[in-house]
Design an enzyme around this catalytic site. Structure first.
Site, PDB file in Angstrom:
ATOM      1  N   LYS A  49       0.833  -1.203   0.000  1.00 44.76           N
ATOM      2  CA  LYS A  49       0.000   0.000   0.000  1.00 44.76           C
ATOM      3  C   LYS A  49       0.868   1.255   0.000  1.00 44.76           C
ATOM      4  O   LYS A  49       1.716   1.434   0.868  1.00 44.76           O
ATOM      5  CB  LYS A  49      -0.906   0.031   1.238  1.00 44.76           C
ATOM      6  CG  LYS A  49      -1.948   1.166   1.174  1.00 44.76           C
ATOM      7  CD  LYS A  49      -2.640   1.368   2.504  1.00 44.76           C
ATOM      8  CE  LYS A  49      -1.840   2.255   3.429  1.00 44.76           C
ATOM      9  NZ  LYS A  49      -1.736   3.665   2.958  1.00 44.76           N
TER      10      LYS A  49
ATOM     11  N   THR B 200       0.627   5.775   5.795  1.00 47.29           N
ATOM     12  CA  THR B 200       1.586   4.708   6.095  1.00 47.29           C
ATOM     13  C   THR B 200       1.722   3.810   4.874  1.00 47.29           C
ATOM     14  O   THR B 200       0.729   3.402   4.274  1.00 47.29           O
ATOM     15  CB  THR B 200       1.118   3.870   7.296  1.00 47.29           C
ATOM     16  OG1 THR B 200       1.002   4.714   8.441  1.00 47.29           O
ATOM     17  CG2 THR B 200       2.109   2.758   7.609  1.00 47.29           C
TER      18      THR B 200
ATOM     19  N   LEU C  61      -3.793  -0.132   7.434  1.00 48.06           N
ATOM     20  CA  LEU C  61      -2.684   0.798   7.619  1.00 48.06           C
ATOM     21  C   LEU C  61      -3.236   2.211   7.475  1.00 48.06           C
ATOM     22  O   LEU C  61      -4.161   2.448   6.699  1.00 48.06           O
ATOM     23  CB  LEU C  61      -1.588   0.568   6.570  1.00 48.06           C
ATOM     24  CG  LEU C  61      -0.845  -0.775   6.623  1.00 48.06           C
ATOM     25  CD1 LEU C  61       0.128  -0.878   5.447  1.00 48.06           C
ATOM     26  CD2 LEU C  61      -0.104  -0.949   7.931  1.00 48.06           C
ATOM     27  N   ASP C  62      -2.683   3.137   8.233  1.00 48.89           N
ATOM     28  CA  ASP C  62      -3.126   4.530   8.128  1.00 48.89           C
ATOM     29  C   ASP C  62      -2.927   5.045   6.704  1.00 48.89           C
ATOM     30  O   ASP C  62      -2.082   4.540   5.953  1.00 48.89           O
ATOM     31  CB  ASP C  62      -2.338   5.424   9.088  1.00 48.89           C
ATOM     32  CG  ASP C  62      -2.719   5.192  10.544  1.00 48.89           C
ATOM     33  OD1 ASP C  62      -3.747   4.531  10.776  1.00 48.89           O
ATOM     34  OD2 ASP C  62      -1.983   5.658  11.427  1.00 48.89           O
ATOM     35  N   LYS C  63      -3.670   6.060   6.354  1.00 50.32           N
ATOM     36  CA  LYS C  63      -3.624   6.638   5.014  1.00 50.32           C
ATOM     37  C   LYS C  63      -2.196   6.947   4.569  1.00 50.32           C
ATOM     38  O   LYS C  63      -1.798   6.622   3.441  1.00 50.32           O
ATOM     39  CB  LYS C  63      -4.462   7.922   4.976  1.00 50.32           C
ATOM     40  CG  LYS C  63      -4.363   8.705   3.668  1.00 50.32           C
ATOM     41  CD  LYS C  63      -5.138  10.014   3.746  1.00 50.32           C
ATOM     42  CE  LYS C  63      -4.948  10.837   2.479  1.00 50.32           C
ATOM     43  NZ  LYS C  63      -5.667  12.137   2.552  1.00 50.32           N
TER      44      LYS C  63
END
Length: 255
Positions: free
Chosen positions: A98, A142, A138-140
């Site tokens: 990602k 990250t 996962l955070d935006k």
């Protein structure tokens, strides 16, 4: 089409004295509190083999919780032709890399353009899997690897393994502001910020959170660190590093 799910977890010693509805909200965090409470009231939750329907029942730690329920499709998300960086794939799972700025799951203010929307386009059958196979996020901002389940059995086993911390290690790299001399362990509970409701903070009323870190490389005014999580609280790394007064480089929210 409804999907049958059966998940098992064990109440942690740190949850001593919690209400059952609060305990299962932590143990089965992939589901909303309201949905879990509905299942609890409907007799879908067993404690040490016995059905319990009272949310206020206290837990002592060590109880085995079994959740057996039907997962109905609550909403239909749009399939969108968004590229995915696939690093591994077989009949059961998918591993994607990602990038930064890519949101994992639709939510308030972000109805589409997410990893989930992309998965629905590339694998239409994944619509039959709860949350389109997404078992962790996962955070935006990250970057990193995400494991996605392509089938219901794979999703069930992955969620169970994540909950029991079997064969999964979550390790991250980051650049922290300032020179850090050594690694260590941060054990500070994390909860919603008292005034900034979109942020999290170290709070005595928060959920237990543990982060391990070690120094990988020194720079003049920064330190590259490796971090390993025992828990998975929202913004955990960013909150804990800010607590140490070494916020992450580029973190405008906690820096």
């Amino acid at each position: 089409m409804a999907q049958q799910i059966e998940l098992t977890n064990t109440v942690k010693d740190s949850q001593l004295g919690q209400r059952l509805d609060q305990a299962i909200a932590e143990l089965f965090a992939d589901f909303s509190r309201s949905r879990l409470k509905e299942w609890l009231l409907a007799g879908k939750v067993q404690v040490n083999g016995e059905v319990v329907t009272k949310p206020r029942t206290k837990v002592m730690g060590g109880e085995e919780i079994i959740l057996q329920a039907e997962l109905e499709d609550e909403e239909r998300w749009e399939a969108q032709d968004i590229p995915l960086d696939i690093v591994y794939e077989d009949d059961d799972i998918l591993v994607i890399n990602k990038p930064r700025g890519f949101i994992v799951h639709p939510g308030a203010g972000t109805p589409d353009g997410t990893v989930l929307n992309a998965l629905l386009h590339h694998y239409p059958n994944i619509a039959e899997v709860p949350r389109a196979g997404i078992v962790h996020r996962l955070d935006k901002d990250t970057t990193g690897l995400m494991v996605v389940a392509k089938t219901v059995p794979a999703q069930t086993r992955l969620v169970r393994a994540l909950q029991k911390k079997r064969n999964f290690v979550r390790e991250y790299e980051a650049i922290a502001i300032g020179r850090m001399t050594a690694g260590g362990r941060i054990e500070q509970p994390i909860g919603r910020h008292s005034t900034k409701r979109t942020l999290m903070a170290v709070s005595p009323m928060g959920k237990p959170a543990v982060t391990h870190y070690r120094v990988a490389e020194h720079f003049r005014e920064h330190t590259r660190i490796r971090l390993r999580l025992e828990t998975g609280r929202t913004h955990q790394i960013r909150v804990h590093m800010s607590y140490l007064q070494h916020p992450l480089l580029g973190d405008s929210a906690y820096g």
